[in-house]
Design an enzyme around this catalytic site. Structure first.
Site, mmCIF file in Angstrom:
data_model
loop_
_atom_site.group_PDB
_atom_site.id
_atom_site.type_symbol
_atom_site.label_atom_id
_atom_site.label_comp_id
_atom_site.label_asym_id
_atom_site.label_seq_id
_atom_site.Cartn_x
_atom_site.Cartn_y
_atom_site.Cartn_z
ATOM 1 C CG HIS A 143 -1.888 -1.119 1.264
ATOM 2 N ND1 HIS A 143 -2.736 -1.428 0.208
ATOM 3 C CD2 HIS A 143 -2.124 -2.045 2.223
ATOM 4 C CE1 HIS A 143 -3.446 -2.504 0.529
ATOM 5 N NE2 HIS A 143 -3.094 -2.895 1.742
ATOM 6 C CB CYS A 144 4.202 2.039 1.068
ATOM 7 S SG CYS A 144 5.197 3.516 1.330
#
Length: 356
Positions: A143-144
């Site tokens: 998710h980064c």
């Protein structure tokens, strides 16, 4: 010229291409209990593998922490500076009390473990290319992206591993990400949005976090799953789409995000896959990669139940029992097209010498 990094120094050839460090585990004043994540799961996986006599401490590759210079290969300086604010880290890790801790504590107790896992993924990328396969027992922070963290992901380790390979390893110019965590991998999707060298397959529960419509545009093979999807349908879809993805484009490396949050009963994943289903899924992906002789890097990603560590260990043991991962095979470089080409070239050189 790429900067000098310790992450690309060769480990002893006697080691398995399994990367881990005790520094992966997040343990302090009970805060880790406030997140559904089992913040010690990585160490438990290693302990199970030791109990089964698959590995020993001196046979695994010790992960090293990614430095700021390493992280800047992908991340903006502005983003890394933001992590110096405890409340930002609290938001990313979804552990609110972290906001009230002095940042030096947050750096040491929360971010250092995540930086070490990130270093582990970068190291495992090179190991996979050298030996045909590698597993980072942590990582998978999908998710980064370069300038934004979220969903317990503070560093973009998947993007970093791929960019490191593109910049530093000859012959690696195409990558395929197979993301089978229950959540959409919006971080690497945003990072590789317009990069035609990276093919993304993502299978996820369509109704849960992050629901990132913009990032979905980067997915070449999108497998949107319904609540409560079970083994038969899931495995059939994984098999069809993994085969399809690799037939469509033969990459130089596969990054396999093997989240275990698809497990039945996971509080965040919303799918209903059995432990046996997860073991089978990993087998399907490794068979597809190994049969095509494409190097594969596996990261463990999400998984929020106490029993996930045992399942990850069982899956690695199963891959070994089936001969899909093997230390001897790995050490000899068999199944690695680059090594085999080098051997062929050397043999050709010898033949030419004897002819002269």
């Amino acid at each position: 010229r790429p900067h000098r990094t310790e992450l690309y120094e060769d480990p002893p050839s006697a080691c398995w291409p399994i990367v881990y460090s005790p520094d992966y585990n997040i343990t302090f004043v009970g805060l880790e209990k406030l997140h559904p994540f089992d913040a010690g799961k990585w160490g438990k996986v290693i302990n199970f593998l030791k109990e089964e006599k698959l590995i020993a401490d001196d046979l695994i590759v010790q992960a090293r922490e990614a430095t700021d210079e390493d992280l800047l290969v992908v991340h903006t300086r502005r983003y890394l500076n933001k992590l110096k604010w405890s409340f930002v880290v609290a938001t990313i890790t979804e552990i609110p009390p972290v906001a009230f801790l002095p940042n030096f504590v947050v750096q040491r107790k929360v971010l250092k473990p995540l930086r070490t896992q990130t270093g582990g993924t970068i190291m495992a990328g090179k190991l996979a290319v050298d030996r045909g396969w590698a597993i980072n027992v942590g990582g998978g922070f999908h998710h980064c992206s370069s300038d934004k963290g979220g969903g317990f992901c503070a560093y973009a380790d998947i993007t970093l591993a791929i960019k490191f390979l593109f910049e530093r390893v000859q012959g690696v110019s195409k990558a395929t990400i197979i993301d089978l965590d229950a959540h959409q991998g919006n971080g690497h999707e945003r990072d590789f949005m317009d990069d035609h060298r990276v093919y993304i397959m993502d299978a996820y529960n369509r109704y849960i976090y992050p629901g990132d419509g913009f990032a979905k545009r980067a997915i070449k093979r999108k497998v949107e799953l319904e609540w409560g999807t079970e083994d038969t349908e899931y495995l059939q879809k994984v098999h069809t789409h993994v085969e399809g993805a690799l037939n469509e484009l033969k990459p130089d490396i596969i990054v396999y995000n093997a989240g275990t949050d698809i497990l039945d009963g996971d509080p965040l994943g919303g799918l209903a896959i059995s432990p046996q289903g997860i073991v089978k899924r990993d087998e399907v992906v490794f068979k597809a990669a190994r049969s095509r002789r494409i190097p594969i890097l596996m990261v463990t990603s999400g998984g929020y139940q106490k029993r996930t560590a045992r399942i990850i260990a069982d899956s690695i043991l199963n891959l070994h029992n089936l001969g899909l991962i093997d230390k001897e095979l790995a050490a000899s470089g068999a199944g690695n097209p680059r090594v085999e080409q080098m051997i062929r070239d050397a043999a050709k050189g010898l033949t030419n010498l004897s002819l002269q």
